[in-house]
Design an enzyme around this catalytic site. Structure first.
Site, PDB file in Angstrom:
ATOM      1  N   GLU A   1     222.740  35.617  -7.566  1.00  0.00           N
ATOM      2  CA  GLU A   1     224.249  35.348  -8.646  1.00  0.00           C
ATOM      3  C   GLU A   1     225.057  36.789  -7.484  1.00  0.00           C
ATOM      4  O   GLU A   1     224.589  37.797  -6.734  1.00  0.00           O
ATOM      5  CB  GLU A   1     224.102  36.453  -9.579  1.00  0.00           C
ATOM      6  CG  GLU A   1     225.580  36.280  -9.985  1.00  0.00           C
ATOM      7  CD  GLU A   1     225.281  36.927 -11.543  1.00  0.00           C
ATOM      8  OE1 GLU A   1     223.921  37.679 -12.061  1.00  0.00           O
ATOM      9  OE2 GLU A   1     225.878  37.174 -12.884  1.00  0.00           O
TER      10      GLU A   1
ATOM     11  N   LYS B   1     230.338  29.993 -14.207  1.00  0.00           N
ATOM     12  CA  LYS B   1     229.435  31.394 -15.184  1.00  0.00           C
ATOM     13  C   LYS B   1     230.102  30.586 -16.109  1.00  0.00           C
ATOM     14  O   LYS B   1     231.390  31.489 -16.301  1.00  0.00           O
ATOM     15  CB  LYS B   1     229.231  32.794 -14.114  1.00  0.00           C
ATOM     16  CG  LYS B   1     228.162  32.790 -15.960  1.00  0.00           C
ATOM     17  CD  LYS B   1     227.725  34.491 -14.836  1.00  0.00           C
ATOM     18  CE  LYS B   1     226.968  34.646 -15.746  1.00  0.00           C
ATOM     19  NZ  LYS B   1     226.452  36.531 -14.759  1.00  0.00           N
TER      20      LYS B   1
ATOM     21  N   CYS C   1     222.614  33.893 -14.425  1.00  0.00           N
ATOM     22  CA  CYS C   1     222.365  35.343 -14.600  1.00  0.00           C
ATOM     23  C   CYS C   1     222.162  34.487 -16.019  1.00  0.00           C
ATOM     24  O   CYS C   1     221.303  34.000 -16.957  1.00  0.00           O
ATOM     25  CB  CYS C   1     222.807  36.162 -14.401  1.00  0.00           C
ATOM     26  SG  CYS C   1     221.585  37.589 -14.227  1.00  0.00           S
TER      27      CYS C   1
ATOM     28  N   VAL D   1     220.072  43.210 -14.958  1.00  0.00           N
ATOM     29  CA  VAL D   1     219.059  44.212 -14.960  1.00  0.00           C
ATOM     30  C   VAL D   1     218.631  44.685 -16.292  1.00  0.00           C
ATOM     31  O   VAL D   1     217.907  45.561 -16.652  1.00  0.00           O
ATOM     32  CB  VAL D   1     220.741  44.739 -14.961  1.00  0.00           C
ATOM     33  CG1 VAL D   1     221.146  44.991 -14.124  1.00  0.00           C
ATOM     34  CG2 VAL D   1     221.414  44.404 -16.328  1.00  0.00           C
TER      35      VAL D   1
HETATM   36  C1  ACM Z   1     223.884  38.922 -15.906  1.00  0.00           C
HETATM   37  O1  ACM Z   1     224.497  37.828 -16.288  1.00  0.00           O
HETATM   38  N1  ACM Z   1     224.489  39.000 -14.621  1.00  0.00           N
HETATM   39  C2  ACM Z   1     222.878  40.069 -16.017  1.00  0.00           C
END
Ligand code: ACM
Length: 271
Positions: free
Chosen positions: A38, A117, A150, A177
């Protein structure tokens, strides 16, 4: 089909350097499809809209043009995360161009797909617009591919939707993370949907002054039978490729009497 990922530590807010670093590394390996993390071109942390805009590009734009050339040269399809600056027609009313946390697919034939996203994480909600396009799949060499980014992994509905649309491989650029979560969820999504999953996470630590993030690596490729075909460490840069038979993801029967899609009790799923 040879599929893989490049787990690395992007240079902070330096699109040109990141592209050069990626291209020099991925060009060393023969593969059909490589997934990058990402926001692989910019890094993840931002302090202001100005910083976000400075790392944003339209698509098509300079970086997608370069990936197009790279895909043709290496005969490899790439999926990379970047900040997409939306065209003026979808710009926000405050005068700033709308920016999305997007993934771009580019293949050697010059075809391109963009996924914005849908589920934004934490401070992304300050700086990015959420994607509002319905989830979609596309064909790559006779195999159906879907994309997520992510935090999308926390929503089983997203992966299920892609699988019901026919996705055999879900490509998942990430900047994780929370250590350990996605390795477990994406393995579960592989099993419950009987699909392959490429989790391409980043490594390293970023400090934007107000916030520090340490990214947790652990990229992996999982298979419909629940096996982890490759996995990477939490800290090291790794370029990995594995040979798969994508047709294995077409079979949704897990016993003589059980089919993971046909056995769903949608009549009971009331909420
Ligand atoms: C994330 O969605 N970058 C944790």
């Amino acid at each position: 089909m040879k599929i893989g990922y490049f787990q690395f530590n992007p240079f902070y807010h330096n699109i040109t350097k990141n592209y050069e670093y990626i291209s020099s590394h991925v060009s060393r390996i023969s593969a059909d499809l490589i997934v990058l993390p990402e926001l692989a071109l910019s890094g993840y942390l931002f302090n202001s809209d100005q910083e976000v805009q400075a790392c944003a590009e339209t698509i098509p734009g300079p970086s997608s043009d370069k990936f197009m050339t790279l895909a043709k040269k290496n005969q490899t399809a790439y999926i990379y995360g970047c900040i997409e600056k939306a065209d003026p027609y979808t710009a926000s009313t405050d005068g700033k161009a709308a920016c999305y946390n997007s993934s771009v697919y580019i293949n050697p034939q010059g075809e391109m797909k963009i996924y914005r996203k849908a589920h934004l994480f934490n401070r992304e909600k300050i700086y990015f617009k959420q994607g509002n396009d319905p989830f979609f799949v596309f064909d790559f060499q006779g195999t159906t591919i879907g994309m997520l980014i992510c935090f999308d992994h926390m929503f089983p509905e997203a992966a299920r939707t892609l699988a019901l649309l026919g996705a055999q491989i879900i490509c998942h650029p990430a900047n994780l993370v929370l250590a350990g979560y996605a390795q477990a969820t994406t393995l579960a999504r592989s099993i419950e949907n009987q699909i392959f999953w490429i989790l391409a996470n980043r490594i390293g630590t970023e400090d934007c002054g107000s916030v520090t993030c340490t990214y947790t690596g652990g990229s992996q490729i999982t298979a419909p039978d629940g096996s982890v075909l490759i996995s990477s460490s939490r800290e090291l840069e790794e370029l990995q490729v594995v040979d798969i038979d994508p047709s294995l993801a077409l079979n949704k029967s897990i016993s003589k009497r059980n089919h993971v899609f046909e056995d769903r009790r949608t009549d009971l799923y009331q909420v």
